[in-house]
Design a protein around this motif. Structure first.
Motif, PDB file in Angstrom:
ATOM      1  N   TYR A 165       0.828  -1.205   0.000  1.00 53.88           N
ATOM      2  CA  TYR A 165       0.000   0.000   0.000  1.00 53.88           C
ATOM      3  C   TYR A 165       0.869   1.265   0.000  1.00 53.88           C
ATOM      4  CZ  TYR A 165      -3.611   3.343   1.250  1.00 53.88           C
ATOM      5  OH  TYR A 165      -4.459   4.412   1.244  1.00 53.88           O
ATOM      6  N   ALA A 166       1.907   1.276   0.818  1.00 47.41           N
ATOM      7  CA  ALA A 166       2.749   2.467   0.944  1.00 47.41           C
ATOM      8  C   ALA A 166       4.041   2.363   0.132  1.00 47.41           C
ATOM      9  CB  ALA A 166       3.083   2.714   2.410  1.00 47.41           C
ATOM     10  N   ASN A 167       4.148   1.353  -0.723  1.00 46.97           N
ATOM     11  CA  ASN A 167       5.342   1.183  -1.550  1.00 46.97           C
ATOM     12  C   ASN A 167       5.400   2.318  -2.574  1.00 46.97           C
ATOM     13  OD1 ASN A 167       7.187   0.437  -3.555  1.00 46.97           O
ATOM     14  ND2 ASN A 167       6.745  -1.749  -3.296  1.00 46.97           N
ATOM     15  N   GLN A 168       6.399   3.179  -2.460  1.00 49.98           N
ATOM     16  CA  GLN A 168       6.496   4.364  -3.327  1.00 49.98           C
ATOM     17  C   GLN A 168       6.715   3.989  -4.786  1.00 49.98           C
ATOM     18  OE1 GLN A 168       7.784   7.872  -1.451  1.00 49.98           O
ATOM     19  NE2 GLN A 168       6.072   7.079  -0.294  1.00 49.98           N
ATOM     20  N   ALA A 169       7.500   2.941  -5.024  1.00 50.55           N
ATOM     21  CA  ALA A 169       7.829   2.543  -6.399  1.00 50.55           C
ATOM     22  C   ALA A 169       6.645   1.880  -7.096  1.00 50.55           C
ATOM     23  CB  ALA A 169       9.028   1.603  -6.388  1.00 50.55           C
ATOM     24  N   ALA A 170       5.921   1.023  -6.368  1.00 52.76           N
ATOM     25  CA  ALA A 170       4.791   0.306  -6.984  1.00 52.76           C
ATOM     26  C   ALA A 170       3.669   0.166  -5.967  1.00 52.76           C
ATOM     27  CB  ALA A 170       5.249  -1.062  -7.471  1.00 52.76           C
ATOM     28  N   PRO A 171       2.926   1.260  -5.710  1.00 55.16           N
ATOM     29  CA  PRO A 171       1.858   1.186  -4.700  1.00 55.16           C
ATOM     30  C   PRO A 171       0.709   0.284  -5.163  1.00 55.16           C
ATOM     31  CG  PRO A 171       1.824   3.304  -5.815  1.00 55.16           C
ATOM     32  CD  PRO A 171       3.041   2.582  -6.312  1.00 55.16           C
ATOM     33  N   CYS A 172       0.106  -0.426  -4.200  1.00 53.04           N
ATOM     34  CA  CYS A 172      -1.028  -1.306  -4.511  1.00 53.04           C
ATOM     35  C   CYS A 172      -2.159  -0.979  -3.544  1.00 53.04           C
ATOM     36  CB  CYS A 172      -0.621  -2.771  -4.369  1.00 53.04           C
ATOM     37  SG  CYS A 172      -1.968  -3.926  -4.732  1.00 53.04           S
ATOM     38  N   SER A 173      -3.337  -0.742  -4.065  1.00 51.78           N
ATOM     39  CA  SER A 173      -4.474  -0.345  -3.223  1.00 51.78           C
ATOM     40  C   SER A 173      -5.419  -1.513  -2.928  1.00 51.78           C
ATOM     41  CB  SER A 173      -5.250   0.782  -3.899  1.00 51.78           C
ATOM     42  OG  SER A 173      -5.764   0.334  -5.144  1.00 51.78           O
ATOM     43  N   PHE A 174      -4.993  -2.755  -3.211  1.00 44.35           N
ATOM     44  CA  PHE A 174      -5.878  -3.901  -2.994  1.00 44.35           C
ATOM     45  C   PHE A 174      -6.215  -4.056  -1.512  1.00 44.35           C
ATOM     46  CE2 PHE A 174      -6.810  -8.335  -2.051  1.00 44.35           C
ATOM     47  CZ  PHE A 174      -7.824  -8.582  -2.950  1.00 44.35           C
ATOM     48  N   ALA A 175      -7.512  -4.239  -1.237  1.00 45.20           N
ATOM     49  CA  ALA A 175      -7.989  -4.476   0.128  1.00 45.20           C
ATOM     50  C   ALA A 175      -9.269  -5.293   0.066  1.00 45.20           C
ATOM     51  CB  ALA A 175      -8.245  -3.154   0.841  1.00 45.20           C
ATOM     52  N   ILE A 176      -9.477  -6.107   1.078  1.00 43.99           N
ATOM     53  CA  ILE A 176     -10.740  -6.835   1.251  1.00 43.99           C
ATOM     54  C   ILE A 176     -11.324  -6.339   2.566  1.00 43.99           C
ATOM     55  CG2 ILE A 176     -11.857  -9.080   1.485  1.00 43.99           C
ATOM     56  CD1 ILE A 176      -9.272 -10.338   0.296  1.00 43.99           C
ATOM     57  N   TRP A 177     -12.445  -5.633   2.495  1.00 38.57           N
ATOM     58  CA  TRP A 177     -13.079  -5.148   3.718  1.00 38.57           C
ATOM     59  C   TRP A 177     -13.516  -6.329   4.575  1.00 38.57           C
ATOM     60  CZ3 TRP A 177     -12.234  -0.415   5.117  1.00 38.57           C
ATOM     61  CH2 TRP A 177     -11.948   0.537   4.139  1.00 38.57           C
ATOM     62  N   ARG A 178     -13.368  -6.215   5.878  1.00 35.58           N
ATOM     63  CA  ARG A 178     -13.750  -7.303   6.778  1.00 35.58           C
ATOM     64  C   ARG A 178     -15.263  -7.396   6.937  1.00 35.58           C
ATOM     65  NH1 ARG A 178      -9.864  -7.392  11.902  1.00 35.58           N
ATOM     66  NH2 ARG A 178     -11.454  -8.889  12.526  1.00 35.58           N
ATOM     67  N   ASN A 179     -15.984  -6.301   6.628  1.00 37.14           N
ATOM     68  CA  ASN A 179     -17.447  -6.319   6.658  1.00 37.14           C
ATOM     69  C   ASN A 179     -17.931  -5.888   5.285  1.00 37.14           C
ATOM     70  OD1 ASN A 179     -20.207  -5.543   6.882  1.00 37.14           O
ATOM     71  ND2 ASN A 179     -19.956  -5.316   9.088  1.00 37.14           N
ATOM     72  N   ILE A 180     -18.582  -6.819   4.587  1.00 37.42           N
ATOM     73  CA  ILE A 180     -19.133  -6.532   3.261  1.00 37.42           C
ATOM     74  C   ILE A 180     -20.620  -6.853   3.295  1.00 37.42           C
ATOM     75  CG2 ILE A 180     -19.093  -7.123   0.803  1.00 37.42           C
ATOM     76  CD1 ILE A 180     -16.116  -7.791   1.115  1.00 37.42           C
ATOM     77  N   GLY A 181     -21.437  -5.845   3.069  1.00 41.02           N
ATOM     78  CA  GLY A 181     -22.882  -6.060   3.057  1.00 41.02           C
ATOM     79  C   GLY A 181     -23.419  -6.603   4.368  1.00 41.02           C
ATOM     80  N   GLY A 182     -22.806  -6.226   5.472  1.00 39.51           N
ATOM     81  CA  GLY A 182     -23.251  -6.710   6.779  1.00 39.51           C
ATOM     82  C   GLY A 182     -22.717  -8.091   7.125  1.00 39.51           C
ATOM     83  N   HIS A 183     -21.933  -8.690   6.247  1.00 39.27           N
ATOM     84  CA  HIS A 183     -21.338 -10.001   6.503  1.00 39.27           C
ATOM     85  C   HIS A 183     -19.913  -9.810   7.008  1.00 39.27           C
ATOM     86  CE1 HIS A 183     -20.334 -14.239   5.996  1.00 39.27           C
ATOM     87  NE2 HIS A 183     -19.210 -13.832   5.421  1.00 39.27           N
ATOM     88  N   GLN A 184     -19.609 -10.354   8.190  1.00 40.44           N
ATOM     89  CA  GLN A 184     -18.248 -10.321   8.730  1.00 40.44           C
ATOM     90  C   GLN A 184     -17.459 -11.426   8.041  1.00 40.44           C
ATOM     91  OE1 GLN A 184     -17.858  -7.233  10.505  1.00 40.44           O
ATOM     92  NE2 GLN A 184     -16.078  -8.423  11.023  1.00 40.44           N
ATOM     93  N   LEU A 185     -16.498 -11.041   7.208  1.00 37.55           N
ATOM     94  CA  LEU A 185     -15.693 -12.032   6.504  1.00 37.55           C
ATOM     95  C   LEU A 185     -14.884 -12.869   7.488  1.00 37.55           C
ATOM     96  CD1 LEU A 185     -16.280 -11.063   3.625  1.00 37.55           C
ATOM     97  CD2 LEU A 185     -13.837 -11.156   3.238  1.00 37.55           C
ATOM     98  N   THR A 186     -14.832 -14.162   7.237  1.00 37.81           N
ATOM     99  CA  THR A 186     -14.009 -15.049   8.051  1.00 37.81           C
ATOM    100  C   THR A 186     -12.609 -15.103   7.464  1.00 37.81           C
ATOM    101  OG1 THR A 186     -14.508 -17.044   6.789  1.00 37.81           O
ATOM    102  CG2 THR A 186     -16.032 -16.475   8.596  1.00 37.81           C
ATOM    103  N   LEU A 187     -11.693 -15.624   8.227  1.00 36.75           N
ATOM    104  CA  LEU A 187     -10.325 -15.808   7.756  1.00 36.75           C
ATOM    105  C   LEU A 187     -10.315 -16.727   6.535  1.00 36.75           C
ATOM    106  CD1 LEU A 187      -7.280 -15.487   8.147  1.00 36.75           C
ATOM    107  CD2 LEU A 187      -7.377 -17.373   9.782  1.00 36.75           C
ATOM    108  N   ALA A 188     -11.096 -17.807   6.583  1.00 35.31           N
ATOM    109  CA  ALA A 188     -11.149 -18.761   5.464  1.00 35.31           C
ATOM    110  C   ALA A 188     -11.669 -18.091   4.194  1.00 35.31           C
ATOM    111  CB  ALA A 188     -12.015 -19.960   5.836  1.00 35.31           C
ATOM    112  N   GLU A 189     -12.686 -17.235   4.313  1.00 37.07           N
ATOM    113  CA  GLU A 189     -13.245 -16.542   3.144  1.00 37.07           C
ATOM    114  C   GLU A 189     -12.229 -15.575   2.539  1.00 37.07           C
ATOM    115  OE1 GLU A 189     -17.825 -16.814   4.863  1.00 37.07           O
ATOM    116  OE2 GLU A 189     -16.691 -14.957   5.090  1.00 37.07           O
TER     117      GLU A 189
END
Length: 181
Positions: A117-141
């Motif tokens: 995320y903070a890599n100056q040379a090649a920043p990446c904005s990928f993220a998976i929100w832990r709550n999507i649509g009211g569903h708490q994502l599990t570690l397995a998901e």
């Protein structure tokens, strides 16, 4: 007279019963003069008191995502506890590789984030929100999304009006966003 013991789960190392003790949780085969198992889990890990259900989940799955750990400086953080083959309980912040750039995906308090995320040379904005649509994502998901690019099962989510719908979560074609499929 036999004293009663609170059994929390099965020992993944030897199959014995894991019981609650005054200092935490221990395999019944790690008690007495001639212990044959090494499993002994402290009741407090990372300045956080563990509860019986969390330990049962750790025993059953060998890993569990939990919030509320605290550094010596008093800063709260989430982590994945992993039970190693030697009985050690390790804190693991990396859950997989970023499907977009290949960096490490780390557990955050609100999302699973790419370490670049903070890599100056090649920043990446990928993220998976832990709550999507009211569903708490599990570690397995979250691991499924990183590894297989889609959840294997439909997840229960909620609309603004409270009605329930089910969708799988997967990656957008550019592998930067999570989409409902």
């Amino acid at each position: 007279m036999e004293t009663e013991k609170k059994i929390i789960g099965r020992c993944p190392l030897c199959g014995g019963n894991v019981v609650k003790t005054c200092k935490g949780y221990r395999c019944e085969h790690n008690i007495g003069e001639q212990p044959t198992c090494v499993l002994n889990i402290n009741g407090i890990i990372g300045n956080r008191k563990m509860n019986d259900d969390e330990i049962a989940g750790l025993l059953a799955n060998r890993s569990i995502l939990l919030d509320g750990f605290v550094t010596k400086e008093g800063k709260s953080f989430p982590t994945v506890l992993e039970l190693a083959d030697d009985g050690a309980v390790n804190m693991q912040s990396v859950i997989g590789k970023c499907p977009h750039c290949g960096g490490d995906i780390r557990v955050g308090s609100r999302a699973f984030n790419c370490s670049n995320y903070a890599n100056q040379a090649a920043p990446c904005s990928f993220a998976i929100w832990r709550n999507i649509g009211g569903h708490q994502l599990t570690l397995a998901e979250a691991k499924e999304i990183c590894g297989k690019q889609i959840t294997s099962a439909e997840l229960e989510m909620y609309r603004e009006d409270g009605s329930i719908y089910r969708k799988r979560l997967g990656l957008s074609p550019d592998k930067l966003q999570i989409v409902k499929i």
